[in-house]
Scaffold this active site. Structure first.
Site, PDB file in Angstrom:
ATOM      1  N   ASP A 159      85.730  40.021   7.243  1.00 38.89           N
ATOM      2  CA  ASP A 159      85.812  40.580   8.426  1.00 38.89           C
ATOM      3  C   ASP A 159      86.460  39.239   9.154  1.00 38.89           C
ATOM      4  OD1 ASP A 159      85.624  41.505  11.018  1.00 38.89           O
ATOM      5  OD2 ASP A 159      83.328  40.625  11.135  1.00 38.89           O
ATOM      6  N   ASP A 161      93.011  42.547  14.018  1.00 35.46           N
ATOM      7  CA  ASP A 161      91.599  42.815  13.197  1.00 35.46           C
ATOM      8  C   ASP A 161      91.502  43.488  12.030  1.00 35.46           C
ATOM      9  OD1 ASP A 161      88.903  42.691  13.103  1.00 35.46           O
ATOM     10  OD2 ASP A 161      88.408  44.496  14.072  1.00 35.46           O
TER      11      ASP A 161
END
Ligand SMILES: *[C@@H]1O[C@H](CO)[C@@H](O)[C@H](O)[C@H]1NC(C)=O
Length: 457
Positions: free
Chosen positions: A138, A339
Site C-alpha cells: 500500500d 495511489d
C-alpha cells in the site's frame, strides 16, 4: 475473538487493477507464475500479484466486480477525508488494548469496509528462523503490520499460520519510551498507547473503518533467503478488522520514516518501483536503485495536506491527439495523488466531464450502455474490441503517459465496457487501472515520479 487460520505471511502489496470477471483467463495458477523474492546489489525484488488473480497467495477471487468498485469508493472517501478534514478520531482503540478489555475494543465491521481489495500482494519473511507471509502492498500508508499470535482480540482469516513472536529468536517488542513509539503519530496519524508492561501500542486505521491495533515490534526482515534488515520496525497485530483478503497484513510504502521504504532506504536508496500486473500476469516490486534511462519523469510535489502520500501535478489530457479544453487552473486547484490501492482514477470534475464527452464523441458509433456503479460512460462492447481514441495524461513538466485501451476502459460484464475514470471529490487520484502494466518509479530521494511502458514480466 475469531479463530485464526493458517496464513502465509506474504506481502501482497500493489494496488489492484480490477478486471472484469470475463477477463480471467484461467481459474488456476499457471506454474510459470512463480514466487520470486530476492535481494541483490541493486535492491530487493518481489513478485507482485493482482489481488484477484489466480496466483495471488491471498486471493480475493470471491469478490464481485461491483463489490470491488464499492470498496474503491470507500477507500477514496477515506483518503479524501484524511486530506481535507480536520484531523479527529472518534476513539482510540490503542488505549483500549492497553487496558486489556477486549470487549470494549472489538468493533464489528460490515463486510465491505476495507482497503485490501484493490491492493496488490507480495510475500516477505520475518523472524529467525524466517516465516513467510502474504501482504497487501500500500502506497497510501506507512506502518507495516501483520497479524500476530496469540491474537488477543481479533484476526481475520489469513492464508497460512499467524506470525508467532515467541518462535523467533530475534523478536523484540518496542518500549513506549523509544523514538519509534513517538514516531507512530506521524506514521499512523493516531497516537500511540502504552501497555502495563511498557510496550508501545500502535493503531493503524484506514479511514474506511478497517484497522489494526497491536504491539510495536522489531524483528529481522527476510527477502527471499537473505536477511534484508535486522531490527525492522513493524506492528504485531492483536486486533485486525476489515477486509484484508486472506493476507497476513500490510506493507506500508508511503513516505513516513517508519515505512518499509524509509527503513530500507539508508541501505538501498530511497526509491521503489513497481509494475502492477493484470489478473493473468505477474508484476514486480523493487526497492532500491533503478535504471532511469527508460523513464519519463514528473516532479513529486510537497503538499501541506499530508507529508507521506505521493502528490503529483496534472497539466492536461489529450483524447485522440486533441487537448481537452479546460483551464489550467482546473488541474492546479485540485491536489492530486498517485495511489497503488485505488482502482478507478478520479479526475477534477470539469476535467472528467470533458474527458467523458470527448470519449463519447469518439465512440459515437457504439451504442451506449447504462452506468455501472460509479462508472457512467459505458458502451456496448469490450475494451479489446473498441476502436478507442488514444488517451494521454500529461503531467507537470510535460511528461506524457500514453495509455493503452486496457488502461482507459474496463469491461464490467459480458458485453459492456466503461471508461475507467470518475469524477473526484476534493482530491484527484491516479488509480491503478491506469498504471497497470507500466513500470512506475517513485524516486523519493530526488522527488520525482517516473513511468515507462511495458514494465511487467
Ligand atoms: C537484481 O535483480 C533484479 C530483479 O531480478 C534485476 O532486474 C537486476 O538486473 C539485478 N541487478 C543486479 C545488479 O544484478
Amino acid at each position: 475473538m475469531r479463530v485464526v487460520f493458517f496464513l502465509l505471511f506474504s506481502l501482497l502489496l500493489l494496488s489492484g487493477v480490477v478486471s472484469p470477471l470475463r477477463d480471467i483467463p484461467h481459474s488456476s495458477c499457471s506454474s510459470k507464475l512463480h514466487e520470486h523474492q530476492h535481494m541483490n546489489s541493486s535492491g530487493v525484488h518481489f513478485t507482485l500479484h493482482h489481488p484477484r488473480g489466480p496466483c495471488s497467495p491471498a486471493s480475493l477471487q470471491e469478490l464481485s466486480f461491483s463489490d470491488v468498485l464499492q470498496h474503491d469508493v470507500l477507500r477514496v472517501s477515506g483518503l479524501t477525508s484524511r486530506l481535507t478534514t480536520t484531523k479527529h478520531r472518534h476513539r482510540h482503540r490503542a488505549s483500549s488494548l492497553a487496558t486489556n478489555h477486549p470487549s470494549l475494543v472489538s468493533v464489528p465491521l460490515t463486510p465491505g469496509s476495507s482497503l485490501g481489495v484493490g491492493n496488490y500482494i507480495t510475500k516477505i519473511g520475518l523472524g529467525t528462523p524466517a516465516s513467510y507471509f502474504s501482504m497487501v502492498v500500500d502506497t497510501g500508508s506507512s506502518l507495516t503490520w501483520l497479524q500476530c499470535s496469540p491474537c488477543r482480540i481479533s484476526c481475520h482469516d489469513q492464508s497460512g499460520p499467524l506470525f508467532d513472536p515467541s518462535a523467533s529468536s530475534t523478536y523484540h517488542s518496542v518500549p513506549c519510551s523509544s523514538a519509534e513509539c513517538s514516531g507512530l503519530q506521524s506514521a499512523t496519524l493516531n497516537p500511540s498507547a502504552c501497555s502495563s508492561s511498557h510496550v508501545c501500542i500502535y493503531e493503524a486505521s484506514y479511514g474506511d473503518s478497517s484497522f489494526s491495533v497491536g504491539y510495536l515490534s522489531k524483528d529481522t526482515l527476510t527477502i527471499g533467503s537473505s536477511p534484508a534488515l535486522s531490527g525492522f520496525t513493524y506492528g504485531c497485530g492483536q486486533d485486525n478488522e476489515g477486509l484484508f483478503g486472506h493476507s497476513a497484513g500490510l506493507i506500508g510504502l508511503a513516505k513516513d520514516k517508519l515505512s518499509l521504504l524509509s527503513q530500507l532506504a539508508p541501505k538501498l536508496g530511497n526509491a521503489f518501483s513497481y509494475c502492477l500486473p493484470t489478473m493473468s500476469s505477474t508484476g514486480s516490486l523493487s526497492i532500491g536503485s533503478y535504471d532511469p534511462s527508460h523513464f519519463v519523469f514528473t516532479p513529486l510535489v510537497k503538499s501541506s495536506l499530508d507529508n507521506s502520500l505521493y502528490f503529483v501535478k496534472l497539466s492536461g489530457i489529450k483524447v485522440g491527439g486533441k487537448v481537452l479544453s479546460v483551464p489550467a487552473s482546473t488541474y492546479s486547484d485540485t491536489p492530486t495523488i498517485i495511489d497503488s490501492g485505488t482502482v478507478i482514477t478520479r479526475l477534477p470534475p470539469d476535467v472528467y466531464t470533458e474527458l467523458s464527452s470527448a470519449v463519447s464523441n469518439a465512440l459515437s458509433k457504439y451504442p451506449s450502455a447504462p452506468a455501472y456503479s460509479l462508472l457512467d460512460t459505458c458502451f456496448k462492447g469490450s475494451a479489446a474490441g473498441l476502436a478507442a481514441p488514444e488517451v494521454v495524461v500529461v503531467f507537470e513538466g510535460g511528461a506524457e503517459w500514453n495509455l493503452a485501451t486496457r488502461n482507459v476502459f474496463i469491461d464490467v460484464d459480458d458485453g459492456t465496457t466503461c471508461l475507467a475514470f470518475a469524477s473526484a471529490g476534493r482530491v484527484a487520484i491516479i488509480g491503478n487501472r491506469l498504471q497497470q502494466t507500466f513500470k512506475v518509479v517513485y524516486d523519493v530521494a530526488n522527488s520525482k515520479l517516473g513511468f515507462a511502458a511495458g514494465g511487467c514480466g
